[in-house]
Design an enzyme around this catalytic site. Structure first.
Site, short mmCIF file in Angstrom:
data_model
loop_
_atom_site.label_atom_id
_atom_site.label_comp_id
_atom_site.label_asym_id
_atom_site.label_seq_id
_atom_site.Cartn_x
_atom_site.Cartn_y
_atom_site.Cartn_z
N ARG A 106 0.82 -1.21 0.00
CA ARG A 106 0.00 0.00 0.00
C ARG A 106 0.85 1.26 0.00
NH1 ARG A 106 -3.60 -1.18 5.00
NH2 ARG A 106 -1.68 -2.27 5.58
N GLU A 143 3.23 -6.16 14.16
CA GLU A 143 2.38 -6.34 15.34
C GLU A 143 1.77 -7.74 15.38
OE1 GLU A 143 0.09 -3.84 12.26
OE2 GLU A 143 2.13 -4.09 12.99
#
Length: 218
Positions: A106, A143
């Protein structure tokens, strides 16, 4: 006998389109000449776009406990996409940036148009094993796991001023790895610019003191 043209004489036949447009404007405004674009009004109209409202939140993706910020709902709105690019580019404009890099995938969607807006080149940071030529690679923590990024060795020249652009700053691992790749090649990271920052994850702390800017902090 030849006659000199009479000043102020009417045209014979069809009046040129440009003259018709100017005449119509004179009747409306009392002024001649082409209409002027009010760029300030256009810019204010763009600022009114609510970028936060164009984002989609997806809980528990790609793993339980992760809130995924989906920008595809923003990208399909041309006014919102244009405004997002402009606002991500804005803090980079006066920094003498010579190259923009953006992490897969992205980061490509914002990094490439930001580079065009700044009139500089773009270099993609890809997942390890994707680039064909000589490259440098960095592993980093996510994460929800770990991954690796790589950059072509000829993407950045020593001393080059580079901006890192990505859609979301979460834990900061991806952005830090991209910055370290630039620095390994001798580039200077002048700013990391993001569309969205997830403040609760404190990703800025992972950037090692490198300057950063975010359009939205959620």
């Amino acid at each position: 006998m030849n006659r000199e043209p009479v000043r102020g004489a009417l045209w014979h036949g069809r009046v040129p389109r440009r003259i018709r447009r100017c005449g119509a404007r004179f009747r409306r405004t009392g002024r001649w000449g082409p209409a002027k674009t009010n760029r300030g009004e256009e810019r204010r109209a763009q600022v009114d776009v609510d970028l936060d409202a164009r984002l989609r939140r997806i809980p528990d993706f790609p793993r339980p406990g992760i809130l995924f910020i989906d920008i595809t709902t923003l990208l399909k709105d041309p006014a919102a996409y244009r405004e997002a690019v402009e606002r991500v580019a804005a803090p980079l404009r006066d920094l003498g940036v010579e190259r923009i890099v953006g992490p897969e995938a992205r980061g490509f969607l914002l990094g490439a148009p930001v580079a065009l807006a700044l009139n500089v080149g773009f270099a993609p940071v890809r997942k390890c094993g994707k680039l064909p030529a000589a490259r440098v690679c960095r592993r980093y923590a996510l994460e929800y796991g770990s991954d690796g990024l790589e950059l072509h060795r000829d993407a950045v020249e020593p001393g080059m001023r580079v901006g890192v652009v990505d859609d979301v700053l979460a834990s900061g691992g991806t952005a830090r790895a991209a910055a370290e790749l630039v620095e390994e090649l001798g580039g200077v990271v002048v700013l990391l610019s993001f569309l969205v920052e997830l403040g609760a994850l404190r990703g800025r702390e992972a950037l090692g003191g490198r300057p950063a800017a975010s359009v939205l902090v959620l």
